[in-house]
Design a protein around this motif. Structure first.
Motif, PDB file in Angstrom:
ATOM      1  N   ILE A 101       0.853  -1.191   0.000  1.00 31.05           N
ATOM      2  CA  ILE A 101       0.000   0.000   0.000  1.00 31.05           C
ATOM      3  C   ILE A 101       0.887   1.238   0.000  1.00 31.05           C
ATOM      4  CG2 ILE A 101      -2.000   1.111   1.059  1.00 31.05           C
ATOM      5  CD1 ILE A 101      -2.600  -1.527   2.443  1.00 31.05           C
ATOM      6  N   ARG A 102       1.596   1.409  -1.107  1.00 27.65           N
ATOM      7  CA  ARG A 102       2.518   2.540  -1.260  1.00 27.65           C
ATOM      8  C   ARG A 102       2.391   3.041  -2.705  1.00 27.65           C
ATOM      9  NH1 ARG A 102       5.387  -1.007   2.151  1.00 27.65           N
ATOM     10  NH2 ARG A 102       6.280  -2.138   0.385  1.00 27.65           N
ATOM     11  N   GLU A 103       1.366   3.837  -2.927  1.00 30.71           N
ATOM     12  CA  GLU A 103       1.026   4.220  -4.296  1.00 30.71           C
ATOM     13  C   GLU A 103       2.053   5.168  -4.922  1.00 30.71           C
ATOM     14  OE1 GLU A 103      -1.155   4.018  -1.836  1.00 30.71           O
ATOM     15  OE2 GLU A 103      -2.639   2.553  -2.541  1.00 30.71           O
ATOM     16  N   GLN A 104       2.680   6.038  -4.094  1.00 22.59           N
ATOM     17  CA  GLN A 104       3.721   6.901  -4.650  1.00 22.59           C
ATOM     18  C   GLN A 104       4.888   6.055  -5.162  1.00 22.59           C
ATOM     19  OE1 GLN A 104       2.211   7.377  -1.715  1.00 22.59           O
ATOM     20  NE2 GLN A 104       1.816   9.555  -1.318  1.00 22.59           N
ATOM     21  N   LEU A 105       5.235   5.019  -4.406  1.00 26.99           N
ATOM     22  CA  LEU A 105       6.295   4.113  -4.836  1.00 26.99           C
ATOM     23  C   LEU A 105       5.897   3.376  -6.109  1.00 26.99           C
ATOM     24  CD1 LEU A 105       8.994   2.661  -4.369  1.00 26.99           C
ATOM     25  CD2 LEU A 105       7.772   1.065  -2.856  1.00 26.99           C
TER      26      LEU A 105
ATOM     27  N   VAL B 253      -4.424   5.614  -7.886  1.00 25.79           N
ATOM     28  CA  VAL B 253      -3.503   5.604  -9.028  1.00 25.79           C
ATOM     29  C   VAL B 253      -3.313   7.005  -9.620  1.00 25.79           C
ATOM     30  CG1 VAL B 253      -5.074   5.212 -10.981  1.00 25.79           C
ATOM     31  CG2 VAL B 253      -2.831   4.155 -10.977  1.00 25.79           C
ATOM     32  N   VAL B 254      -4.204   7.944  -9.270  1.00 24.36           N
ATOM     33  CA  VAL B 254      -4.088   9.306  -9.814  1.00 24.36           C
ATOM     34  C   VAL B 254      -3.897  10.339  -8.710  1.00 24.36           C
ATOM     35  CG1 VAL B 254      -5.265  11.138 -11.103  1.00 24.36           C
ATOM     36  CG2 VAL B 254      -5.429   8.765 -11.876  1.00 24.36           C
ATOM     37  N   GLU B 255      -4.808  10.398  -7.750  1.00 24.55           N
ATOM     38  CA  GLU B 255      -4.783  11.479  -6.773  1.00 24.55           C
ATOM     39  C   GLU B 255      -3.636  11.343  -5.770  1.00 24.55           C
ATOM     40  OE1 GLU B 255      -9.324  12.934  -6.299  1.00 24.55           O
ATOM     41  OE2 GLU B 255      -8.877  10.987  -5.412  1.00 24.55           O
ATOM     42  N   ARG B 256      -3.503  10.176  -5.174  1.00 23.67           N
ATOM     43  CA  ARG B 256      -2.491  10.026  -4.123  1.00 23.67           C
ATOM     44  C   ARG B 256      -1.065  10.199  -4.656  1.00 23.67           C
ATOM     45  NH1 ARG B 256      -3.568   5.156  -0.244  1.00 23.67           N
ATOM     46  NH2 ARG B 256      -5.344   6.511   0.218  1.00 23.67           N
ATOM     47  N   PRO B 257      -0.709   9.626  -5.808  1.00 17.63           N
ATOM     48  CA  PRO B 257       0.660   9.800  -6.306  1.00 17.63           C
ATOM     49  C   PRO B 257       0.781  10.878  -7.384  1.00 17.63           C
ATOM     50  CG  PRO B 257      -0.328   7.973  -7.464  1.00 17.63           C
ATOM     51  CD  PRO B 257      -1.418   8.578  -6.585  1.00 17.63           C
TER      52      PRO B 257
END
Length: 293
Positions: free
Chosen positions: A42-46, A70-74
């Protein structure tokens, strides 16, 4: 669409050595184990950073999760790791605007298309049927650009063949041009069944088919029905028709949040994106023109 995507993704891993998949827990259980399927947790930026690294090594990365993850968090990583370095990747989301309404606001992302449309170089696909998803994904895998494919549970009864803005029904020359994007088509067709309207379909919203819009519009009125934030493509319509008098009604998910969970169908109706809501909006839009005249 989601089941079709997992099947196509597994196929691509098996048959195309340049393809790599990067997931963040979501969907991993639906895929076979494979050395080029990377689960970062659970590391979407990564997840985006890993995709950028794979692209630098000549791979074609496919990133998948719910739209907000997949869009907002990273978003910063999308802007910098992919965009600023001019790297290609395929982002495939699920959940759309309110498919995950029973999971609350964390799983809703009506803003996703507007966010990616603010960045240069993105192709944005809004398939309205699993067959259109397959066509968009195969095209994306064959290319090397930045592509966003937005999956949803709301699918039309039949796919629409062809690329660009496609006219499905022609009204009189004075009739409004109603452009249905992706999964809004069936509701739009039902809404306009007894109205004088030209109905067109669009699934690739970036780059926007400005030429197709100009060719399809014979009168002055355009109604844009988008399954995400209302007005996302309004500027594209304005640019396409900058030299022509026109009026625009932009329908979509409204900014005020619906704080009760509800079902996707209830969210659709509350935003006026079901057939009665679309019909009422178009009728009122036409009445405004008559009263002005």
């Amino acid at each position: 669409m989601r089941e079709r995507f997992y099947r196509l993704a597994a196929d691509a891993l098996e048959n195309d050595p340049s393809v790599a998949m990067v997931f963040a827990e979501i969907g991993v259980a639906e895929m076979p184990r494979h050395p080029r399927l990377f689960n970062v947790g659970i590391r979407e930026q990564l997840m985006i950073g890993v995709a950028a690294g794979l692209a630098l090594e000549g791979m074609r990365p496919v990133v998948h999760s719910y739209a907000p993850f997949v869009v907002e968090r990273p978003y910063e990583q999308i802007k910098l790791d992919l965009g600023h370095q001019d790297l290609g990747a395929v982002l495939v989301s699920t959940g759309a605007s309110y498919d995950g309404s029973m999971s609350g606001r964390t799983h809703q992302a009506p803003e996703d298309v507007a966010l990616l449309a603010a960045l240069p170089g993105w192709t944005i696909e809004i398939p309205g049927h699993p067959d259109e998803l397959e066509r968009a994904l195969r095209r994306a895998l064959d290319g090397n650009g930045r592509v966003y494919i937005r999956m949803t549970m709301e699918t039309n009864a039949a796919p629409v063949d062809g690329d660009g803005l496609t006219v499905l029904r022609r009204g009189t020359d004075e009739a409004p041009l109603v452009v249905a994007v992706g999964p809004t088509l069936d509701e739009t067709v039902a809404a306009t069944a007894e109205l004088d309207a030209t109905v067109a379909y669009l699934s690739t919203v970036r780059p926007f088919d400005r030429g197709g819009l100009r060719a399809a519009l014979r009168g002055t009125d355009v109604v844009l029905v988008e399954p995400y934030l209302a007005g996302t493509s309004s500027a594209e319509v304005a640019r396409a028709l900058v030299d022509r008098p026109h009026r625009l009604l932009a329908l979509g998910v409204e900014i005020p949040e619906l704080r009760r969970y509800g079902t996707p169908a209830e969210h659709r109706a509350a935003h006026g994106l079901d057939a009665p809501g679309i019909r009422a909006a178009i009728t009122a839009f036409g009445a405004q023109q008559l009263s002005a005249a």
